[in-house]
Design a protein around this motif. Structure first.
Motif, PDB file in Angstrom:
ATOM      1  N   ASN A 115       0.833  -1.210   0.000  1.00  0.00           N
ATOM      2  CA  ASN A 115       0.000   0.000   0.000  1.00  0.00           C
ATOM      3  C   ASN A 115       0.867   1.259   0.000  1.00  0.00           C
ATOM      4  N   ALA A 116       1.958   1.217   0.746  1.00  0.00           N
ATOM      5  CA  ALA A 116       2.864   2.368   0.804  1.00  0.00           C
ATOM      6  C   ALA A 116       3.481   2.649  -0.570  1.00  0.00           C
ATOM      7  N   ILE A 117       3.786   1.611  -1.326  1.00  0.00           N
ATOM      8  CA  ILE A 117       4.309   1.821  -2.683  1.00  0.00           C
ATOM      9  C   ILE A 117       3.292   2.591  -3.500  1.00  0.00           C
ATOM     10  N   HIS A 118       2.051   2.147  -3.454  1.00  0.00           N
ATOM     11  CA  HIS A 118       0.989   2.823  -4.214  1.00  0.00           C
ATOM     12  C   HIS A 118       0.829   4.274  -3.761  1.00  0.00           C
ATOM     13  N   GLU A 119       0.811   4.493  -2.460  1.00  0.00           N
ATOM     14  CA  GLU A 119       0.642   5.850  -1.925  1.00  0.00           C
ATOM     15  C   GLU A 119       1.800   6.758  -2.328  1.00  0.00           C
ATOM     16  N   GLU A 120       3.023   6.281  -2.206  1.00  0.00           N
ATOM     17  CA  GLU A 120       4.185   7.111  -2.547  1.00  0.00           C
ATOM     18  C   GLU A 120       4.256   7.369  -4.051  1.00  0.00           C
ATOM     19  N   ALA A 121       3.888   6.385  -4.862  1.00  0.00           N
ATOM     20  CA  ALA A 121       3.870   6.587  -6.318  1.00  0.00           C
ATOM     21  C   ALA A 121       2.801   7.599  -6.712  1.00  0.00           C
ATOM     22  N   THR A 122       1.674   7.569  -6.026  1.00  0.00           N
ATOM     23  CA  THR A 122       0.613   8.558  -6.287  1.00  0.00           C
ATOM     24  C   THR A 122       1.084   9.958  -5.894  1.00  0.00           C
ATOM     25  N   LYS A 123       1.770  10.063  -4.757  1.00  0.00           N
ATOM     26  CA  LYS A 123       2.338  11.356  -4.347  1.00  0.00           C
ATOM     27  C   LYS A 123       3.342  11.851  -5.380  1.00  0.00           C
ATOM     28  N   LEU A 124       4.157  10.945  -5.907  1.00  0.00           N
ATOM     29  CA  LEU A 124       5.149  11.324  -6.922  1.00  0.00           C
ATOM     30  C   LEU A 124       4.460  11.936  -8.136  1.00  0.00           C
ATOM     31  N   LYS A 125       3.400  11.317  -8.596  1.00  0.00           N
ATOM     32  CA  LYS A 125       2.687  11.867  -9.769  1.00  0.00           C
ATOM     33  C   LYS A 125       2.106  13.242  -9.459  1.00  0.00           C
ATOM     34  N   THR A 126       1.603  13.415  -8.258  1.00  0.00           N
ATOM     35  CA  THR A 126       1.037  14.710  -7.849  1.00  0.00           C
ATOM     36  C   THR A 126       2.122  15.775  -7.777  1.00  0.00           C
ATOM     37  N   VAL A 127       3.242  15.453  -7.133  1.00  0.00           N
ATOM     38  CA  VAL A 127       4.346  16.405  -7.015  1.00  0.00           C
ATOM     39  C   VAL A 127       4.892  16.750  -8.396  1.00  0.00           C
ATOM     40  N   PHE A 128       5.054  15.742  -9.226  1.00  0.00           N
ATOM     41  CA  PHE A 128       5.600  15.949 -10.571  1.00  0.00           C
ATOM     42  C   PHE A 128       4.683  16.852 -11.403  1.00  0.00           C
ATOM     43  N   ALA A 129       3.389  16.732 -11.212  1.00  0.00           N
ATOM     44  CA  ALA A 129       2.426  17.549 -11.963  1.00  0.00           C
ATOM     45  C   ALA A 129       2.503  19.029 -11.573  1.00  0.00           C
ATOM     46  N   ALA A 152      11.432   8.216  -1.870  1.00  0.00           N
ATOM     47  CA  ALA A 152      10.408   7.619  -1.006  1.00  0.00           C
ATOM     48  C   ALA A 152       9.765   6.408  -1.686  1.00  0.00           C
ATOM     49  N   VAL A 153       9.516   6.510  -2.984  1.00  0.00           N
ATOM     50  CA  VAL A 153       8.972   5.369  -3.732  1.00  0.00           C
ATOM     51  C   VAL A 153       9.983   4.229  -3.720  1.00  0.00           C
ATOM     52  N   ARG A 154      11.224   4.571  -4.040  1.00  0.00           N
ATOM     53  CA  ARG A 154      12.265   3.548  -4.113  1.00  0.00           C
ATOM     54  C   ARG A 154      12.435   2.814  -2.780  1.00  0.00           C
ATOM     55  N   GLN A 155      12.387   3.532  -1.673  1.00  0.00           N
ATOM     56  CA  GLN A 155      12.563   2.894  -0.372  1.00  0.00           C
ATOM     57  C   GLN A 155      11.486   1.835  -0.123  1.00  0.00           C
ATOM     58  N   GLN A 156      10.263   2.136  -0.525  1.00  0.00           N
ATOM     59  CA  GLN A 156       9.181   1.165  -0.351  1.00  0.00           C
ATOM     60  C   GLN A 156       9.347  -0.024  -1.294  1.00  0.00           C
ATOM     61  N   VAL A 157       9.764   0.251  -2.535  1.00  0.00           N
ATOM     62  CA  VAL A 157       9.997  -0.834  -3.488  1.00  0.00           C
ATOM     63  C   VAL A 157      11.142  -1.723  -3.011  1.00  0.00           C
ATOM     64  N   ASP A 158      12.166  -1.115  -2.435  1.00  0.00           N
ATOM     65  CA  ASP A 158      13.277  -1.908  -1.885  1.00  0.00           C
ATOM     66  C   ASP A 158      12.788  -2.840  -0.776  1.00  0.00           C
ATOM     67  N   LEU A 159      11.878  -2.338   0.063  1.00  0.00           N
ATOM     68  CA  LEU A 159      11.305  -3.203   1.102  1.00  0.00           C
ATOM     69  C   LEU A 159      10.515  -4.354   0.478  1.00  0.00           C
ATOM     70  N   ALA A 160       9.754  -4.027  -0.552  1.00  0.00           N
ATOM     71  CA  ALA A 160       8.938  -5.051  -1.222  1.00  0.00           C
ATOM     72  C   ALA A 160       9.807  -6.104  -1.887  1.00  0.00           C
TER      73      ALA A 160
END
Length: 181
Positions: A115-129, A152-160
């Protein structure tokens, strides 16, 4: 003797360097936007002009090219990261969770991490926009706002990566890249 102030024989990437640089009155241009902006100061333009290296217009053009290159590369990195997460990582997470459908207690932190991966990736798209106009403003924004969110996205993906069943993980792991030759 005149240059003793800038000679540093320690590790320029360590935490001690910024402190030492400040003691010596030296700038610590630790990001591309900071370094490129410094390239184009009136003092540096005058030096380039005096030495017959660049005209003012050539300095401006070089700065624009360096910033455009930086922005373009980061935009490609964001698009690549977003694509990898949405088309490969999150589907692998979903498939991994399915393995625990009958015994959810064995899933551990998977649901939370995925879930954290999804949340951080969504934040990335928002920030990038929210990128501003202009090469320098855009470069600074990408450096100061977007890159930390990419991390932040990468850290969650690394955990996954450590949780997802090996057969489901869509990319080579660090261990496979380093030790599988």
């Amino acid at each position: 003797k005149d240059n003793r102030q800038i000679i540093f024989t320690g590790n320029g990437y360590s935490k001690e360097w910024p402190v030492e640089a400040a003691k010596r009155g030296l700038p610590n241009l630790n990001t591309t936007p900071l370094a490129v902006e410094q390239f184009n100061t009136p003092k540096n333009k005058a030096l380039f002009k005096e030495m017959g290296i660049f005209t003012d217009e050539e300095c401006d053009a070089r700065m624009d090219i360096m910033l455009e290159n930086y922005v373009t590369n980061l935009c490609i990195e964001v698009a690549t990261l977003t694509s990898m997460v949405e088309t490969a990582i999150l589907p692998a997470c979903r498939n991994d969770l399915k393995l625990y459908a009958t015994m959810p207690k064995l899933a551990g932190d998977r649901q939370k991490v995925y879930n954290a991966i999804h949340e951080e990736a969504t934040k990335l798209k928002t920030v990038f926009a929210g990128r501003p106009k202009g090469h320098l403003a855009d470069a600074k924004y990408l450096c100061d706002k977007v890159k930390p969110q990419m991390l932040a996205v990468r850290q969650q993906v690394d955990l996954a990566e450590g949780l997802i069943d090996k057969d489901l993980y869509p990319f080579p792991t660090y261990d496979e890249l380093i030790y599988s030759h």
